[in-house]
Motif scaffolding. Structure first.
Motif, PDB file in Angstrom:
ATOM      1  N   GLN B  42       0.823  -1.209   0.000  1.00  0.00           N
ATOM      2  CA  GLN B  42       0.000   0.000   0.000  1.00  0.00           C
ATOM      3  C   GLN B  42       0.860   1.262   0.000  1.00  0.00           C
ATOM      4  OE1 GLN B  42      -3.476  -0.110  -0.080  1.00  0.00           O
ATOM      5  NE2 GLN B  42      -3.126  -2.298  -0.379  1.00  0.00           N
ATOM      6  N   GLY B  43       0.210   2.376  -0.229  1.00  0.00           N
ATOM      7  CA  GLY B  43       0.905   3.653  -0.114  1.00  0.00           C
ATOM      8  C   GLY B  43       1.067   4.044   1.343  1.00  0.00           C
ATOM      9  N   LEU B  44       1.497   5.261   1.575  1.00  0.00           N
ATOM     10  CA  LEU B  44       1.721   5.738   2.931  1.00  0.00           C
ATOM     11  C   LEU B  44       0.526   6.541   3.424  1.00  0.00           C
ATOM     12  CD1 LEU B  44       4.637   5.134   1.857  1.00  0.00           C
ATOM     13  CD2 LEU B  44       5.407   6.941   3.396  1.00  0.00           C
ATOM     14  N   GLN B  45       0.183   6.317   4.675  1.00  0.00           N
ATOM     15  CA  GLN B  45      -0.902   7.060   5.301  1.00  0.00           C
ATOM     16  C   GLN B  45      -0.313   7.944   6.394  1.00  0.00           C
ATOM     17  OE1 GLN B  45      -3.764   4.715   7.523  1.00  0.00           O
ATOM     18  NE2 GLN B  45      -5.321   6.304   7.390  1.00  0.00           N
ATOM     19  N   LEU B  46      -0.706   9.203   6.395  1.00  0.00           N
ATOM     20  CA  LEU B  46      -0.211  10.141   7.390  1.00  0.00           C
ATOM     21  C   LEU B  46      -0.827   9.836   8.750  1.00  0.00           C
ATOM     22  CD1 LEU B  46       1.406  12.775   7.972  1.00  0.00           C
ATOM     23  CD2 LEU B  46      -0.716  14.013   7.510  1.00  0.00           C
ATOM     24  N   LEU B  47       0.021   9.620   9.745  1.00  0.00           N
ATOM     25  CA  LEU B  47      -0.451   9.398  11.114  1.00  0.00           C
ATOM     26  C   LEU B  47      -0.565  10.714  11.875  1.00  0.00           C
ATOM     27  CD1 LEU B  47       1.588   6.283  12.325  1.00  0.00           C
ATOM     28  CD2 LEU B  47      -0.874   6.395  11.847  1.00  0.00           C
ATOM     29  N   LEU B  48       0.463  11.522  11.772  1.00  0.00           N
ATOM     30  CA  LEU B  48       0.472  12.807  12.459  1.00  0.00           C
ATOM     31  C   LEU B  48       1.618  13.655  11.922  1.00  0.00           C
ATOM     32  CD1 LEU B  48       3.055  12.285  14.489  1.00  0.00           C
ATOM     33  CD2 LEU B  48       1.358  11.178  15.896  1.00  0.00           C
ATOM     34  N   LYS B  49       1.578  14.941  12.303  1.00  0.00           N
ATOM     35  CA  LYS B  49       2.607  15.864  11.856  1.00  0.00           C
ATOM     36  C   LYS B  49       2.830  16.929  12.907  1.00  0.00           C
ATOM     37  CE  LYS B  49      -0.950  18.455   9.405  1.00  0.00           C
ATOM     38  NZ  LYS B  49      -1.521  18.805   8.086  1.00  0.00           N
ATOM     39  N   GLY B  53       4.098  24.841  17.720  1.00  0.00           N
ATOM     40  CA  GLY B  53       3.156  24.824  18.819  1.00  0.00           C
ATOM     41  C   GLY B  53       3.421  23.703  19.799  1.00  0.00           C
ATOM     42  N   ASP B  54       2.357  23.131  20.314  1.00  0.00           N
ATOM     43  CA  ASP B  54       2.450  22.074  21.318  1.00  0.00           C
ATOM     44  C   ASP B  54       3.343  20.947  20.808  1.00  0.00           C
ATOM     45  OD1 ASP B  54      -0.087  20.409  23.383  1.00  0.00           O
ATOM     46  OD2 ASP B  54       2.095  20.228  23.321  1.00  0.00           O
ATOM     47  N   THR B  55       4.314  20.586  21.622  1.00  0.00           N
ATOM     48  CA  THR B  55       5.283  19.581  21.175  1.00  0.00           C
ATOM     49  C   THR B  55       4.755  18.159  21.256  1.00  0.00           C
ATOM     50  OG1 THR B  55       6.243  19.555  23.387  1.00  0.00           O
ATOM     51  CG2 THR B  55       7.264  21.025  21.758  1.00  0.00           C
ATOM     52  N   LEU B  56       3.632  17.959  21.901  1.00  0.00           N
ATOM     53  CA  LEU B  56       3.000  16.644  21.942  1.00  0.00           C
ATOM     54  C   LEU B  56       1.863  16.660  20.936  1.00  0.00           C
ATOM     55  CD1 LEU B  56       2.933  13.858  23.276  1.00  0.00           C
ATOM     56  CD2 LEU B  56       1.304  14.796  24.933  1.00  0.00           C
ATOM     57  N   VAL B  57       1.987  15.821  19.940  1.00  0.00           N
ATOM     58  CA  VAL B  57       1.048  15.843  18.820  1.00  0.00           C
ATOM     59  C   VAL B  57       0.203  14.572  18.834  1.00  0.00           C
ATOM     60  CG1 VAL B  57       0.832  15.970  16.324  1.00  0.00           C
ATOM     61  CG2 VAL B  57       2.710  17.148  17.454  1.00  0.00           C
ATOM     62  N   GLN B  58      -1.079  14.749  18.694  1.00  0.00           N
ATOM     63  CA  GLN B  58      -1.979  13.604  18.627  1.00  0.00           C
ATOM     64  C   GLN B  58      -2.284  13.278  17.169  1.00  0.00           C
ATOM     65  OE1 GLN B  58      -2.837  11.983  21.447  1.00  0.00           O
ATOM     66  NE2 GLN B  58      -1.607  13.497  22.566  1.00  0.00           N
ATOM     67  N   GLY B  59      -2.351  11.999  16.864  1.00  0.00           N
ATOM     68  CA  GLY B  59      -2.640  11.599  15.501  1.00  0.00           C
ATOM     69  C   GLY B  59      -3.823  10.653  15.434  1.00  0.00           C
ATOM     70  N   ILE B  60      -3.922  10.007  14.308  1.00  0.00           N
ATOM     71  CA  ILE B  60      -5.007   9.050  14.117  1.00  0.00           C
ATOM     72  C   ILE B  60      -4.637   7.701  14.723  1.00  0.00           C
ATOM     73  CG2 ILE B  60      -5.791  10.204  12.018  1.00  0.00           C
ATOM     74  CD1 ILE B  60      -4.470   7.932  10.429  1.00  0.00           C
ATOM     75  N   LYS B  61      -5.628   6.862  14.888  1.00  0.00           N
ATOM     76  CA  LYS B  61      -5.448   5.487  15.358  1.00  0.00           C
ATOM     77  C   LYS B  61      -4.821   5.411  16.752  1.00  0.00           C
ATOM     78  CE  LYS B  61      -4.923   3.671  10.682  1.00  0.00           C
ATOM     79  NZ  LYS B  61      -4.226   2.704   9.814  1.00  0.00           N
ATOM     80  N   GLY B  62      -4.958   6.459  17.542  1.00  0.00           N
ATOM     81  CA  GLY B  62      -4.447   6.441  18.908  1.00  0.00           C
ATOM     82  C   GLY B  62      -2.966   6.713  19.059  1.00  0.00           C
ATOM     83  N   PHE B  63      -2.309   7.134  17.989  1.00  0.00           N
ATOM     84  CA  PHE B  63      -0.879   7.430  18.049  1.00  0.00           C
ATOM     85  C   PHE B  63      -0.639   8.875  18.488  1.00  0.00           C
ATOM     86  CE2 PHE B  63       1.257   3.755  16.364  1.00  0.00           C
ATOM     87  CZ  PHE B  63       0.276   3.106  15.633  1.00  0.00           C
ATOM     88  N   GLU B  64       0.511   9.071  19.114  1.00  0.00           N
ATOM     89  CA  GLU B  64       0.969  10.400  19.457  1.00  0.00           C
ATOM     90  C   GLU B  64       2.483  10.448  19.279  1.00  0.00           C
ATOM     91  OE1 GLU B  64      -0.088  10.996  23.593  1.00  0.00           O
ATOM     92  OE2 GLU B  64       1.843  10.201  24.255  1.00  0.00           O
ATOM     93  N   ALA B  65       3.016  11.642  19.159  1.00  0.00           N
ATOM     94  CA  ALA B  65       4.458  11.814  19.030  1.00  0.00           C
ATOM     95  C   ALA B  65       4.863  13.075  19.765  1.00  0.00           C
ATOM     96  CB  ALA B  65       4.874  11.894  17.570  1.00  0.00           C
ATOM     97  N   GLU B  66       6.079  13.071  20.258  1.00  0.00           N
ATOM     98  CA  GLU B  66       6.572  14.223  21.000  1.00  0.00           C
ATOM     99  C   GLU B  66       7.831  14.765  20.347  1.00  0.00           C
ATOM    100  OE1 GLU B  66       7.293  13.553  25.140  1.00  0.00           O
ATOM    101  OE2 GLU B  66       7.402  15.705  25.576  1.00  0.00           O
ATOM    102  N   PHE B  67       7.821  16.035  20.044  1.00  0.00           N
ATOM    103  CA  PHE B  67       8.965  16.727  19.473  1.00  0.00           C
ATOM    104  C   PHE B  67       9.851  17.198  20.617  1.00  0.00           C
ATOM    105  CE2 PHE B  67      11.670  19.232  17.043  1.00  0.00           C
ATOM    106  CZ  PHE B  67      11.594  20.582  17.358  1.00  0.00           C
ATOM    107  N   LYS B  68      11.089  16.756  20.614  1.00  0.00           N
ATOM    108  CA  LYS B  68      12.056  17.201  21.615  1.00  0.00           C
ATOM    109  C   LYS B  68      13.239  17.834  20.887  1.00  0.00           C
ATOM    110  CE  LYS B  68      10.879  13.887  25.263  1.00  0.00           C
ATOM    111  NZ  LYS B  68      11.379  12.847  26.188  1.00  0.00           N
ATOM    112  N   ARG B  69      13.237  19.146  20.881  1.00  0.00           N
ATOM    113  CA  ARG B  69      14.258  19.863  20.135  1.00  0.00           C
ATOM    114  C   ARG B  69      15.651  19.565  20.682  1.00  0.00           C
ATOM    115  NH1 ARG B  69      13.887  24.452  17.085  1.00  0.00           N
ATOM    116  NH2 ARG B  69      11.794  24.860  17.859  1.00  0.00           N
ATOM    117  N   SER B  70      15.781  19.497  22.002  1.00  0.00           N
ATOM    118  CA  SER B  70      17.101  19.288  22.616  1.00  0.00           C
ATOM    119  C   SER B  70      17.701  17.937  22.232  1.00  0.00           C
ATOM    120  CB  SER B  70      16.995  19.405  24.136  1.00  0.00           C
ATOM    121  OG  SER B  70      16.129  18.407  24.663  1.00  0.00           O
TER     122      SER B  70
END
Lengths: 115, 113
Positions: B42-49, B53-70
């Protein structure tokens, strides 16, 4: 929203023939489309970037005369693999993006097998 | 030069267990960060981006990601994995001004019963 389709989903062709793959943005206008190639168990390799009405920009090592890209409208881009050979067998994926928006939306991919 | 590293080629977790997929990036400015999922054939499906702003990002299917610049990281997490989550996951980094989006090598997730 943001649906991208590809046609065909898979194609088998003889060596030396040309194959055209279509990429369409169904519910938005894509100012930029991208073509990727993906080998088994590997990441995506960007082949070229096409902007509507302009010539495509090819990545280093990609033969522009072999992989012809046309982006004639804001909803359609085509990739033509000319004189295909077995080594061109791969999974080709397109993506589309709206100007000013950095998110790419991907098509389902086209699997090409050249015999 | 911008780059993306996914240190884990594959990960196996039990169904119901938590998941964390690692992603480290190199980019000269504030990056645009993405997680995509690809099922076989299959192709790629975007989960989150993450753009800002807020460094904790919520996505689809119950996924989340955290941006840590340091730490130059953008790890993907899910508290409880389902068998249908088995797939290939790609982290990607992009930017403005015509910068290309660069994809990591991918992490294949296996889910065991």
């Amino acid at each position: 929203g943001a649906v991208v389709s590809q046609h065909p989903s898979w194609v088998i062709c003889k060596s030396g023939t040309s194959v055209k793959i279509e990429c369409r943005s169904l519910d938005f206008q894509a100012t930029t489309m991208f073509w990727y190639r993906q080998f088994p168990k590997q990441s995506l390799m960007l082949m070229a970037t096409s902007n509507e009405g302009s010539k495509a920009t090819y990545e280093q090592g990609v033969e522009k005369d072999k992989f012809l890209i046309n982006h004639a409208s804001l909803t359609l881009s085509t990739l033509t693999v000319t004189s295909a050979h077995p080594e061109d067998s791969s999974f080709y994926i397109c993506s589309a993006r709206v100007q000013g928006v950095e998110t790419q939306y991907f098509g389902p991919g086209t699997r090409l097998l050249v015999l | 030069a911008q780059s993306v590293t996914q240190p884990d080629i594959h990960i196996t977790v039990s169904e119901g267990a938590s998941l964390e997929l690692r992603c480290n990036y190199s980019y000269g400015a504030t990056p645009y960060l993405f997680w995509y999922v690809q099922s076989p054939g299959q192709g790629l499906q975007l989960l989150l981006k993450y753009f800002s702003g807020d460094t904790l990002v919520q996505g689809i299917k119950g996924f989340e990601a955290e941006f840590k610049r340091s730490q130059s990281s953008f790890n993907l997490r899910k508290p409880s994995v389902h068998w249908s989550d088995a797939a290939e996951y790609f982290c990607a980094v992009g930017g403005t001004g015509g910068f290309k989006t660069i994809f990591g090598a991918g992490t294949r997730l296996f889910v065991k019963a």
